[in-house]
Scaffold this motif. Sequence first.
Motif, PDB file in Angstrom:
ATOM      1  N   ASP A 104     -11.767  -1.799   0.821  1.00 33.44           N
ATOM      2  CA  ASP A 104     -10.271  -1.308   0.990  1.00 33.44           C
ATOM      3  C   ASP A 104      -9.668  -2.225  -0.101  1.00 33.44           C
TER       4      ASP A 104
ATOM      5  N   GLY B 129      -3.389   4.385   1.684  1.00 33.11           N
ATOM      6  CA  GLY B 129      -4.551   3.748   1.873  1.00 33.11           C
ATOM      7  C   GLY B 129      -5.157   4.126   3.250  1.00 33.11           C
TER       8      GLY B 129
ATOM      9  N   GLN C 181      -7.807   3.359  -1.755  1.00 30.95           N
ATOM     10  CA  GLN C 181      -6.851   2.480  -2.737  1.00 30.95           C
ATOM     11  C   GLN C 181      -5.462   2.859  -2.113  1.00 30.95           C
ATOM     12  N   SER C 182      -4.539   2.048  -2.027  1.00 29.06           N
ATOM     13  CA  SER C 182      -3.271   2.160  -1.775  1.00 29.06           C
ATOM     14  C   SER C 182      -2.161   2.042  -3.004  1.00 29.06           C
TER      15      SER C 182
ATOM     16  N   GLY D 110      -2.125   7.454  -2.216  1.00 30.83           N
ATOM     17  CA  GLY D 110      -3.394   6.532  -2.209  1.00 30.83           C
ATOM     18  C   GLY D 110      -4.736   7.402  -2.890  1.00 30.83           C
TER      19      GLY D 110
ATOM     20  N   ALA E 239      -6.112  -2.530  -1.041  1.00 27.97           N
ATOM     21  CA  ALA E 239      -4.607  -2.202  -0.782  1.00 27.97           C
ATOM     22  C   ALA E 239      -3.523  -3.058  -1.817  1.00 27.97           C
TER      23      ALA E 239
END
Length: 402
Positions: A214, A105, A246-247, A260, A216
């Motif tokens: 974000d 991420g 994206q993580s 990610g 995550a």
Amino acid sequence: LSTWSAVPAGPPDPILGVTEAFKADKDPRKINLGVGAYRDENGKPYVLPSVLKAEEIITASKADKEYLPITGLADFTKLAAKLAYGADSAPLQEGRISSTQSISGTGALRIGGAFLARHYPHSKTIFLPVPSWGNHTPVFRDSGLEVKGYRYFDKKTVGLDFAGLKEDLRNAPEKSIVLLHACAHNPTGVDPTPEQWAEISDICKERGLFPFFDMAYQGFASGNTARDAFALRHFVKEGHQVALAQSFAKNMGLYGERVGLFSLTTSSPEEKARVDSQVKIIVRPMYSNPPIHGARIAGTILGSPELYTQWESEVAGMANRIISMRDKLYDTLTHDLKTPGEWRHIKSQIGMFSFTGLTPPQTKALAEKAHIYMTGDGRISMAGLNGGNIVYFAEGVNAAVR
Ligand SMILES: Cc1ncc(COP(=O)(O)O)c(CN[C@@](C)(CC(=O)O)C(=O)O)c1O
């Protein structure tokens, strides 16, 4: 005189530094509630069985170790974008989402920051929620963006300062960039409701604000990947062009594999191609191309119906264990210990973290006297709690607030 004699000693990272202090502590009662890494009921790291199965498949395939393309493993990037935007997403179906595998991420946020600094045609100021993940500010500042804040957390209600948020977004310069935590806000654990997300979307439209999501913790917050992607998908349906980081560190437990995705919605496949070419020009001198193993694991899981189903139940299992810790902590603090103060937020908050409301002096005392480690702002990783330490933790909090 050494070349480096002028290099000053820098401060430890506010989050990762807590783990260092924890490791140095020899007391057997010690508890690490600092870094947001999932722990099972025995306090151990958890390698998802679906990940182990995917690795067996990869090993059996005797795949080579050739360089990946600059934008990463295509099977992974396609499927990761589908997980986020949804199979029925218009930009996805029309082939106009630019997707690049990133170094987890953080790497996605960094590629995004660099791309926006170089190509965003309006105000290069990014507004972060106050508070936000500690690393957001240095990531975007080092990317060359100006970093400002919008009100997000209300200390009095230990909840969302929605009035303040709306006012700050309405007062932001037109076309500013706004960072939005898609779900499981870090560090507060406080998320807007779907209705509030709809209002935020309207304000972003009024002001031409550019949303940078974000995400995550998709699947890890509520246990449901679609529900956790609601905000992102609502904004895309409402016609916003978005950026997304994206993580897969938390929801697939691939922390150290660094998996990610960075993506941007564009207006057409032709524009996507131009955007892709410029993202590659940013990535090539940064780290050239990303690590292969983690992307193969995530791609194998996302690409296999049975592994995907197994993974969804595993990520729901992690989310549910955390939710059960929230309930147990609330009951222990209130019913058992009659701890002074209001603790409902422990249950109403969502995701990995809980913002306890403990002050820096109280968190310091907890570390020194009770060997309980959390970040200075009072954030605790609920995943660090389990049946074996939750009463000890609650007793520490009860003593700290009296
Ligand atoms: C909101 C948010 N975005 C991005 C990341 C980046 O994670 P990744 O690069 O490992 O994919 C984290 C991780 N935050 C953790 C869990 C770990 C950390 O600080 O690095 C945290 O303890 O806040 C995060 O909480």
